[in-house]
Motif scaffolding. Structure first.
Motif, PDB file in Angstrom:
ATOM      1  N   GLN A  83      42.179  42.390  44.852  1.00 18.82           N
ATOM      2  CA  GLN A  83      40.742  42.597  45.021  1.00 18.82           C
ATOM      3  C   GLN A  83      40.306  43.956  44.483  1.00 18.82           C
ATOM      4  O   GLN A  83      39.254  44.081  43.839  1.00 18.82           O
ATOM      5  CB  GLN A  83      40.383  42.483  46.502  1.00 18.82           C
ATOM      6  CG  GLN A  83      40.524  41.077  47.053  1.00 18.82           C
ATOM      7  CD  GLN A  83      40.456  41.028  48.564  1.00 18.82           C
ATOM      8  OE1 GLN A  83      40.312  42.067  49.236  1.00 18.82           O
ATOM      9  NE2 GLN A  83      40.565  39.831  49.140  1.00 18.82           N
ATOM     10  N   VAL A  86      40.242  43.914  40.527  1.00 20.89           N
ATOM     11  CA  VAL A  86      39.104  43.154  40.006  1.00 20.89           C
ATOM     12  C   VAL A  86      37.800  43.891  40.294  1.00 20.89           C
ATOM     13  O   VAL A  86      36.907  43.978  39.435  1.00 20.89           O
ATOM     14  CB  VAL A  86      39.081  41.735  40.616  1.00 20.89           C
ATOM     15  CG1 VAL A  86      37.826  40.988  40.178  1.00 20.89           C
ATOM     16  CG2 VAL A  86      40.329  40.963  40.202  1.00 20.89           C
ATOM     17  N   GLN A 110      43.132  38.946  34.942  1.00 17.20           N
ATOM     18  CA  GLN A 110      42.352  37.851  34.363  1.00 17.20           C
ATOM     19  C   GLN A 110      43.164  36.562  34.311  1.00 17.20           C
ATOM     20  O   GLN A 110      42.655  35.468  34.585  1.00 17.20           O
ATOM     21  CB  GLN A 110      41.867  38.241  32.972  1.00 17.20           C
ATOM     22  CG  GLN A 110      41.184  37.132  32.196  1.00 17.20           C
ATOM     23  CD  GLN A 110      39.876  36.678  32.815  1.00 17.20           C
ATOM     24  OE1 GLN A 110      39.309  37.363  33.654  1.00 17.20           O
ATOM     25  NE2 GLN A 110      39.398  35.505  32.416  1.00 17.20           N
ATOM     26  N   LEU A 113      43.321  35.093  37.729  1.00 17.95           N
ATOM     27  CA  LEU A 113      42.035  34.490  38.079  1.00 17.95           C
ATOM     28  C   LEU A 113      41.870  33.124  37.408  1.00 17.95           C
ATOM     29  O   LEU A 113      41.466  32.142  38.057  1.00 17.95           O
ATOM     30  CB  LEU A 113      40.894  35.415  37.662  1.00 17.95           C
ATOM     31  CG  LEU A 113      40.684  36.669  38.507  1.00 17.95           C
ATOM     32  CD1 LEU A 113      39.719  37.614  37.808  1.00 17.95           C
ATOM     33  CD2 LEU A 113      40.153  36.305  39.889  1.00 17.95           C
ATOM     34  N   ASN A 114      42.161  33.043  36.125  1.00 19.01           N
ATOM     35  CA  ASN A 114      41.977  31.796  35.387  1.00 19.01           C
ATOM     36  C   ASN A 114      42.838  30.669  35.938  1.00 19.01           C
ATOM     37  O   ASN A 114      42.388  29.523  36.055  1.00 19.01           O
ATOM     38  CB  ASN A 114      42.294  31.998  33.907  1.00 19.01           C
ATOM     39  CG  ASN A 114      41.174  32.706  33.174  1.00 19.01           C
ATOM     40  OD1 ASN A 114      40.048  32.793  33.651  1.00 19.01           O
ATOM     41  ND2 ASN A 114      41.485  33.254  32.012  1.00 19.01           N
ATOM     42  N   TYR A 117      42.482  30.684  40.508  1.00 19.03           N
ATOM     43  CA  TYR A 117      41.169  30.584  41.151  1.00 19.03           C
ATOM     44  C   TYR A 117      40.140  29.946  40.215  1.00 19.03           C
ATOM     45  O   TYR A 117      39.068  30.504  39.997  1.00 19.03           O
ATOM     46  CB  TYR A 117      40.691  31.968  41.591  1.00 19.03           C
ATOM     47  CG  TYR A 117      41.598  32.637  42.596  1.00 19.03           C
ATOM     48  CD1 TYR A 117      41.351  32.508  43.962  1.00 19.03           C
ATOM     49  CD2 TYR A 117      42.691  33.389  42.177  1.00 19.03           C
ATOM     50  CE1 TYR A 117      42.191  33.116  44.890  1.00 19.03           C
ATOM     51  CE2 TYR A 117      43.543  33.997  43.099  1.00 19.03           C
ATOM     52  CZ  TYR A 117      43.287  33.854  44.456  1.00 19.03           C
ATOM     53  OH  TYR A 117      44.108  34.442  45.379  1.00 19.03           O
ATOM     54  N   GLU A 121      34.955  29.900  38.696  1.00 17.25           N
ATOM     55  CA  GLU A 121      34.301  29.964  37.389  1.00 17.25           C
ATOM     56  C   GLU A 121      32.864  29.455  37.463  1.00 17.25           C
ATOM     57  O   GLU A 121      32.555  28.512  38.184  1.00 17.25           O
ATOM     58  CB  GLU A 121      35.078  29.128  36.362  1.00 17.25           C
ATOM     59  CG  GLU A 121      36.417  29.703  35.983  1.00 17.25           C
ATOM     60  CD  GLU A 121      37.085  28.919  34.879  1.00 17.25           C
ATOM     61  OE1 GLU A 121      36.458  27.975  34.369  1.00 17.25           O
ATOM     62  OE2 GLU A 121      38.240  29.247  34.531  1.00 17.25           O
ATOM     63  N   ILE A 132      36.928  37.863  35.379  1.00 19.21           N
ATOM     64  CA  ILE A 132      37.118  39.167  35.999  1.00 19.21           C
ATOM     65  C   ILE A 132      35.822  39.978  36.031  1.00 19.21           C
ATOM     66  O   ILE A 132      35.707  40.960  36.764  1.00 19.21           O
ATOM     67  CB  ILE A 132      38.228  39.958  35.254  1.00 19.21           C
ATOM     68  CG1 ILE A 132      38.698  41.149  36.102  1.00 19.21           C
ATOM     69  CG2 ILE A 132      37.745  40.404  33.883  1.00 19.21           C
ATOM     70  CD1 ILE A 132      39.897  41.857  35.506  1.00 19.21           C
ATOM     71  N   ALA A 135      33.831  37.550  39.325  1.00 19.73           N
ATOM     72  CA  ALA A 135      34.469  36.862  40.447  1.00 19.73           C
ATOM     73  C   ALA A 135      34.134  37.535  41.775  1.00 19.73           C
ATOM     74  O   ALA A 135      34.063  38.762  41.863  1.00 19.73           O
ATOM     75  CB  ALA A 135      35.982  36.840  40.243  1.00 19.73           C
ATOM     76  N   THR A 137      35.142  38.996  44.850  1.00 23.35           N
ATOM     77  CA  THR A 137      36.439  39.532  45.284  1.00 23.35           C
ATOM     78  C   THR A 137      36.787  39.135  46.707  1.00 23.35           C
ATOM     79  O   THR A 137      37.976  39.086  47.060  1.00 23.35           O
ATOM     80  CB  THR A 137      36.436  41.069  45.167  1.00 23.35           C
ATOM     81  OG1 THR A 137      35.345  41.615  45.922  1.00 23.35           O
ATOM     82  CG2 THR A 137      36.315  41.494  43.710  1.00 23.35           C
ATOM     83  N   LEU A 140      39.166  36.241  46.843  1.00 24.75           N
ATOM     84  CA  LEU A 140      40.495  36.387  46.242  1.00 24.75           C
ATOM     85  C   LEU A 140      41.524  36.582  47.353  1.00 24.75           C
ATOM     86  O   LEU A 140      42.059  37.667  47.568  1.00 24.75           O
ATOM     87  CB  LEU A 140      40.507  37.567  45.268  1.00 24.75           C
ATOM     88  CG  LEU A 140      39.512  37.484  44.113  1.00 24.75           C
ATOM     89  CD1 LEU A 140      39.654  38.683  43.197  1.00 24.75           C
ATOM     90  CD2 LEU A 140      39.682  36.185  43.333  1.00 24.75           C
TER      91      LEU A 140
END
Length: 410
Positions: A83, A86, A110, A113-114, A117, A121, A132, A135, A137, A140
């Protein structure tokens, strides 16, 4: 022993060999190591951001800055660590924000994240924006649970595609269960470059120079019209052949030590030992090997070392079977270049088998879940990559001796 020393000195004093060693060192260690660390990989961006060769010559200080900056996030990778990274990237002014392609760990975040999570998007946006940048946080959380979900998803896809059997899956999941959590964390991108680019590329860089140095070991005797003379010496062709093979293998080992040792020294100067105990899952999150960065580096060095021995054995075999230097060189180079040139035109099984030829495959398979099947038994690909090339080289050696003997008798 005396005969070996004389033959080995003779090999090293050959102008062709000296030129090969010098060029290999310059290309592999000075260009692929020192200059890449100091300039076009880790150097700060210059005025022309489209070319890495416009980077500034300040890689050493930039690496130290990266190591210091990312040490502030803590020693272990937790939800809070994720967190913070990001959140900091989101807080940058757009005009001052570092690029994702920079050697900071922004690309690592990144990638997480892709893959882990995707629900965050913004699919309604008309233009693509890296996750990034926006998002939430606070969402996360449960990083390790998300990572396990993503691993299971990829394993299931491979199973449905017929790439993995149930036994393979059990083997991979057992390996994955040995990964310790939370992960030790320091700046990652230095190790990423070392283990996915710098060290794996050593094999391809050594191969052509080794072929030129050893490809003429036997065929060169015919080219120089010295083969009949050697046949009349008191030692006899068999002992001379053994000495020449031993000399060639020794040269291959010495060349490897020179190149690999130079790369390791450059690495220690620029990166130190920081981050050696991080798990390789920072490089690829679905890697199942419970290995840290140091163990993986040792594996990649062992892969190249054993591949060099195997390649030297095959090269000397070709040299002993033909009397033409050019043909011996072409056959030697074809080992590494033909599989890559024809790879996509070959059947899948042939593509897989070709990867186990000396210096053809890549030690970066350590980050994948590839399994090779022999009589229905699944073997994790890296085990094959490190063992098959040396076996090929050992098998070639007696045939190289016999091949030269046959030519001598003819």
């Amino acid at each position: 022993m005396e005969l070996f020393v004389l033959e080995h000195k003779r090999l090293w004093r050959t102008p062709r060999v000296l030129i090969c060693v010098a060029l290999c060192f310059i290309y592999s260690v000075l260009y692929g190591g020192v200059l890449s660390f100091q300039w076009f990989v880790f150097g700060s961006e210059g005025e022309d951001t489209t070319s890495p060769y416009e980077n500034n010559f300040d890689g050493y200080s930039v690496i130290r800055d990266y190591q210091e900056k990312f040490s502030q996030y803590g020693d272990y990778w937790t939800d809070e660590t994720f967190q913070k990274i990001v959140a900091e990237y989101e807080s940058y002014d757009p005009m001052e924000r570092p690029g994702l392609q920079s050697m900071g760990d922004w690309m690592v975040a990144q990638s997480f994240l892709n893959h882990l999570y995707p629900e965050l998007e913004d699919n309604a946006s008309q233009t693509y924006q890296p996750l990034i940048l926006y998002a939430d946080t606070e969402k996360l959380t449960d990083f390790y649970g998300k990572r396990q979900w993503y691993l299971d998803f990829n394993i299931e896809v491979a199973r449905q595609g017929g790439l993995l059997t149930e036994d393979d899956i059990d083997m991979l999941q057992e390996m994955n269960s040995q990964i310790e959590e939370p992960w030790k964390y320091e700046w990652t991108q230095g190790w990423n470059y070392l283990l996915t680019t710098a060290l794996p590329n050593i094999s391809a860089k050594i191969a052509p120079f080794l072929a030129i140095a050893l490809g003429f070991l036997f065929s060169g005797e015919w080219h120089d019209s010295t083969a009949p003379l050697l046949h009349t010496t008191k030692h006899g062709w068999r002992k001379l052949a053994r000495v020449k093979v031993l000399s060639g293998l020794s040269f291959a080992v010495e060349l490897f030590v020179l190149i690999a040792g130079g790369m390791v020294i450059a690495q220690l100067i620029y990166f130190g030992t920081s981050g050696w105990d991080m798990p390789i899952q920072f490089i690829k999150e679905i890697a199942v090997a419970p290995w840290n960065m140091l163990k993986t580096e040792l594996f990649e060095l062992a892969f190249t070392f054993l591949g060099v021995i195997g390649y030297a054995g095959m090269t000397m075999l070709f040299s002993s079977l033909v009397k033409n230097n050019v043909l011996a060189l072409v056959l030697s180079l074809s080992i590494t270049y033909v599989p890559n040139l024809l790879g996509r035109y070959l059947p899948l099984w042939a593509q897989e088998v070709s990867q186990y030829l000396p210096l053809v495959g890549s030690p970066s398979d350590i980050f994948r879940m590839n399994v090779f099947h022999i009589f229905g038994k699944g073997i994790w690909s890296p085990y094959m990559l490190i063992s098959v090339p040396i076996v090929i080289g050992i098998v070639c050696i007696p045939f190289a001796i016999m091949g030269w003997a046959r030519r001598q008798k003819v």
